[in-house]
Each structure stands twice: as C-alpha cells, then as structure tokens.
Design an enzyme around this catalytic site. Sequence first.
Site, PDB file in Angstrom:
ATOM      1  N   ASN A   1       9.598   8.006  58.582  1.00 52.72           N
ATOM      2  CA  ASN A   1       9.913   8.957  57.512  1.00 52.72           C
ATOM      3  C   ASN A   1      11.403   9.022  57.185  1.00 52.72           C
ATOM      4  OD1 ASN A   1       7.211   9.352  57.661  1.00 52.72           O
ATOM      5  ND2 ASN A   1       7.303  11.418  58.547  1.00 52.72           N
TER       6      ASN A   1
ATOM      7  N   THR B   1      22.405   9.935   6.678  1.00 51.83           N
ATOM      8  CA  THR B   1      21.718  11.071   7.299  1.00 51.83           C
ATOM      9  C   THR B   1      20.325  11.057   6.683  1.00 51.83           C
ATOM     10  OG1 THR B   1      22.382  12.661   5.624  1.00 51.83           O
ATOM     11  CG2 THR B   1      23.857  12.452   7.503  1.00 51.83           C
ATOM     12  N   HIS B   2      19.326  11.394   7.453  1.00 54.72           N
ATOM     13  CA  HIS B   2      17.922  11.312   6.993  1.00 54.72           C
ATOM     14  C   HIS B   2      17.565   9.888   6.552  1.00 54.72           C
ATOM     15  CE1 HIS B   2      18.178  15.777   6.664  1.00 54.72           C
ATOM     16  NE2 HIS B   2      19.385  15.502   6.217  1.00 54.72           N
TER      17      HIS B   2
ATOM     18  N   SER C   1       7.715 -17.141  14.361  1.00 54.83           N
ATOM     19  CA  SER C   1       6.306 -16.781  14.275  1.00 54.83           C
ATOM     20  C   SER C   1       5.457 -18.043  14.378  1.00 54.83           C
ATOM     21  CB  SER C   1       6.049 -16.083  12.940  1.00 54.83           C
ATOM     22  OG  SER C   1       4.715 -16.271  12.537  1.00 54.83           O
TER      23      SER C   1
ATOM     24  N   LYS D   1       9.864 -16.900   9.525  1.00 56.72           N
ATOM     25  CA  LYS D   1      10.207 -15.711  10.296  1.00 56.72           C
ATOM     26  C   LYS D   1      11.275 -15.931  11.351  1.00 56.72           C
ATOM     27  CE  LYS D   1       8.623 -12.115  10.176  1.00 56.72           C
ATOM     28  NZ  LYS D   1       7.342 -11.537  10.621  1.00 56.72           N
TER      29      LYS D   1
ATOM     30  N   ASN E   1      12.369 -13.205  14.165  1.00 56.94           N
ATOM     31  CA  ASN E   1      12.078 -11.838  14.583  1.00 56.94           C
ATOM     32  C   ASN E   1      13.025 -11.355  15.688  1.00 56.94           C
ATOM     33  OD1 ASN E   1       9.813 -11.859  12.875  1.00 56.94           O
ATOM     34  ND2 ASN E   1       8.542 -12.766  14.480  1.00 56.94           N
TER      35      ASN E   1
ATOM     36  N   GLU F   1      13.326  -5.352  19.934  1.00 59.01           N
ATOM     37  CA  GLU F   1      12.060  -4.606  19.921  1.00 59.01           C
ATOM     38  C   GLU F   1      11.568  -4.341  21.342  1.00 59.01           C
ATOM     39  OE1 GLU F   1       9.204  -6.235  16.813  1.00 59.01           O
ATOM     40  OE2 GLU F   1      10.867  -7.621  16.670  1.00 59.01           O
TER      41      GLU F   1
ATOM     42  N   GLN G   1       4.906   7.558  49.103  1.00 56.31           N
ATOM     43  CA  GLN G   1       4.922   6.091  48.993  1.00 56.31           C
ATOM     44  C   GLN G   1       4.859   5.661  47.519  1.00 56.31           C
ATOM     45  OE1 GLN G   1       3.044   3.545  52.067  1.00 56.31           O
ATOM     46  NE2 GLN G   1       1.552   3.058  50.472  1.00 56.31           N
TER      47      GLN G   1
HETATM   48  N1  ARG Z   1       5.266   3.194  53.617  1.00 54.41           N
HETATM   49  C1  ARG Z   1       5.665   4.550  53.750  1.00 54.41           C
HETATM   50  C2  ARG Z   1       6.316   5.027  52.459  1.00 54.41           C
HETATM   51  O1  ARG Z   1       6.697   4.209  51.721  1.00 54.41           O
HETATM   52  C3  ARG Z   1       6.647   4.701  54.868  1.00 54.41           C
HETATM   53  C4  ARG Z   1       6.600   5.994  55.604  1.00 54.41           C
HETATM   54  C5  ARG Z   1       5.295   6.194  56.213  1.00 54.41           C
HETATM   55  N2  ARG Z   1       5.263   7.249  57.141  1.00 54.41           N
HETATM   56  C6  ARG Z   1       4.131   7.688  57.670  1.00 54.41           C
HETATM   57  N3  ARG Z   1       4.235   8.581  58.534  1.00 54.41           N
HETATM   58  N4  ARG Z   1       2.975   7.217  57.262  1.00 54.41           N
HETATM   59  O2  ARG Z   1       6.428   6.186  52.206  1.00 54.41           O
END
Ligand code: ARG
Length: 458
Positions: free
Chosen positions: A110, A155-156, A277, A283, A285, A290, A322
């Site tokens: 984490n 403008t506009h 084209s 053409k 383009n 775009e 994730q």
């Molecule tokens: N692959 C997870 C993510 O991208 C990483 C962290 C996962 N942590 C866990 N306790 N499952 O968020």
Amino acid sequence: MTKLWGGRFQKTPAQWVDEFNASISFDQKLVEEDIEGSLAHVAMLKETKILTEEEAGQIKKGLETLKQKALNGQLSFSVQYEDIHLNIEKLLIDEIGPVGGKLHTGRSRNDQVATDMHLYLRKQLQVIIEQIQSLQHALITRADENVETIIPGYTHLQRAQPISFAHHLLAYFWMLERDKERFQESLKRVNISPLGSAALAGTTFPIDRFYTAEKLGFDSIYPNSLDAVSDRDFIVEFLSNSSLLMVHLSRFCEELILWCSQEFQFIEMDDAYSTGSSIMPQKKNPDMAELIRGKSGRVFGNLVSLLTVLKGLPLAYNKDLQEDKEGMFDTVETIQGCLEIMTGMVKTFVVKKENMEKSVQQDFSNATELADYLAKKGLPFRKAHEVVGKLVYQCIERGIYLNDLSFEDYKLAHHLFDKDVYEVINPYTAVNKRNSEGGTGFSAVQKQLQLAKSKVTN
Ligand code: ARG
C-alpha cells in the site's frame, strides 16, 4: 503456483479471478520506480540495523541486477503474481534466494504503490513542463514574425475588430503559461513520500522515513499514514491540470482547423501534419489538429472516472485504488503526444498574410474606428454608434465597404466627418492605435512579446 500471500488460504483463485485481480498488464510501467523505491527501502533497513549489512547487500545487488534486466527488457512478469510489486519480489527471491523475502520488512504494497506513483508522476511532470515550454517557444517565434500581420478578431465568430496575428498567437502563450505554472505548483504535492506508512498504521520496526524520503529526492513525508496510503489527490490534480491544458490545445486546434479551411485560407498546414482522403484526391485534412481536439475527451473522462472511484472510499487502502493507474498513464501519454504534435504544427504552418490582410479589407471590422472617431470629436458614443450603424447598413444595401463610401456620403451622415476618415478606417492604422496595456497595437504587442520571452528559460 503458490501465492506470496498464500499462507492463510486453502484454495487458489480461478485463473479468470487472478486475471481480473491483476494489474501487472499495466502497472509494469512502474518497474523502474518500484525498484528505485525498494533500493531506498533496503538502504534504510541496513542503516537502521533492521537487516544486517550482508542481507541488505545481497538484496541491493539482486535489485540492481533486476534493474539492469528491466532496462534491457529482460524481465518477464506473470499474472499469477498480480502486480509489479509482487512480481519484483518474486523475481528477487528467484535471483538471490529466500533472503529476498526480507525486503518487504516494515512496508506494505500500500505504501509501495503510492510511492511508485509519486515517483512516476514527478518524472513525467518534468517532461511535460519542458514540452509546454517548447510549445511556448514555438509560439514566440511565430508571434515574432507576425507582429504586423493583420487578421480579423472575432466575437461570436463574427468579425469584430482587426488585430495583430501575433497578439492572437500570444493569447495561447499565456494559457500555456498558466498550465505550466499549475503543473509546477502541483509538484509540491507530488513530491511527498508515503513510504514507511506500511499497510495503513505505520510499523513496529524502527524505520526511518526521513532517510528513504531523502534518498528518493522527496521534499517531505506524509505526516499521517492513513492519508499517505489512500491519498490520490495528487493524481486528480494532475488529471485536472491536464484537462485544462487539453481545453487550451483543443481550442487552438479548432482555430487551426478553421484557418486552413477553404473558407478562411489564413494558414496552410504542413504536409507532415495533414493527411489525404482515400476517395477525394483534392483533400488535405488537418487530422492531427482534429485528433488533439478529440483526445481532450479521454483526458476529461479520466478525470471524472478517478473522482468517481474516490468519492465513496472509506479509509484507508481499498482495491478500487488500483483503478487510478490506467487513466493516469493514458493521460500522460496523451498530453505528451499532443504537446509534441502541437509544437510541430505551430512551427511549420505557413501564414498566408495576403489572405489575412485581404479579409480585413472586405469587412466591417473597422466600424468601431469610425464610432470612436466621432466620439473623440465630442459626439456621445451612443449617438456615434448609431450614425456608423446606419452607414454600415447603407454599405450592405449597396454591396460596398466603408472605405468605398464617398466623402459626401460621410458628410451627409454627419458633419463631424473630415477627410482624415479614410486613414482612420485603414485596418492597419486601426490595429496600431490600440496600444493600451495588453492591447493589439504593434508597440503593445512588442512589449507583450518581451514579457513572454522573459517567462521561458532557454
Ligand atoms: N496493485 C495494487 C494497486 O495498484 C497494489 C496494492 C495492493 N495492495 C493490497 N493490499 N492488495 O493498487
């Protein structure tokens, strides 16, 4: 295959559950950041004597081998190991044996994933800031060449008053200047270390978060471990800043597309940024412009999708997070690609000065000059407006323009008109008289250009 977290499980997930759960197909983009973070972490584990010198040394060496392999494209990852973090850990253990399992001491995926994202975005932001600056340089160059090139200002989307083409281009310079500032300013919030927050609550090991933060070049650390692992504000901010950048690029592209149309013919796009084209041989383009206009959609989408992912999440880490990655990667790639193409287009389009200037001879965008002329001679502006409005109407009826009217026509319309009226309605004169600060007069534009130059370092 057993999982690195498989201890408390009796069954392994079905293949398709593994696939649904895995992020390795996209988070392998973070491989360098992941190894960089691990190198800092293991250095700290040694420094704090949580690992012995020997253990840390072996892990460091193993990570360096993996880093080299990653650079050579020699690492192969598996869905079985879910994400980049577990894949690297598994590869490390394969490389150096069970001691590799000590790397994860005092940390969690984490804080690891959050660290990787901070490192990744910091690196990409630097590229983006440079790219914006290159586009600004290109705008300055084109503006420099076109201070005295006159185009209709709108403008506009109706002809309003003639302006300097440089002035028009510089308007985009300032939008980009604000974009650049926003990205630069956001680095403050990107460059903070979550590492050492562990799963959510910190750790019982005597880690040193300042040590890893410094090693990774972070300015500071998150003061709260719960916030550190669940914060994705810095990504939202990036997506929001990117969205605004795309608004600016898209508006500019819209104008380029108009300008190179048969109806305007103000510029010719370079062949390198145009396509033909398959059916219509004539053409040419403006596909690149775009596409940039169109790609703004996915960037806005990425912003809305992350906001939606975040809005109902309880603290701290949830797997929903994730879903923060693909939109961020896609946005980085999209805006980097758009900035590069945009710079190329700006550098190479041909300015059709004669067409621009011809167009301001054949319109009524000099009508305000006439009204101001009468107002300067003492007529209340509202009355002057009416007199000139009637003259315009008369011209439209007769199929002519204001400079085709005879002096008698003018005298008849109002006695305050004098012979100098023809000079006053000359578009070139009209532009050059607007030298109020930030205006389109040539000397005001020169001054603006100097200011613009001072904002971009070489
Ligand atoms: N692959 C997870 C993510 O991208 C990483 C962290 C996962 N942590 C866990 N306790 N499952 O968020």
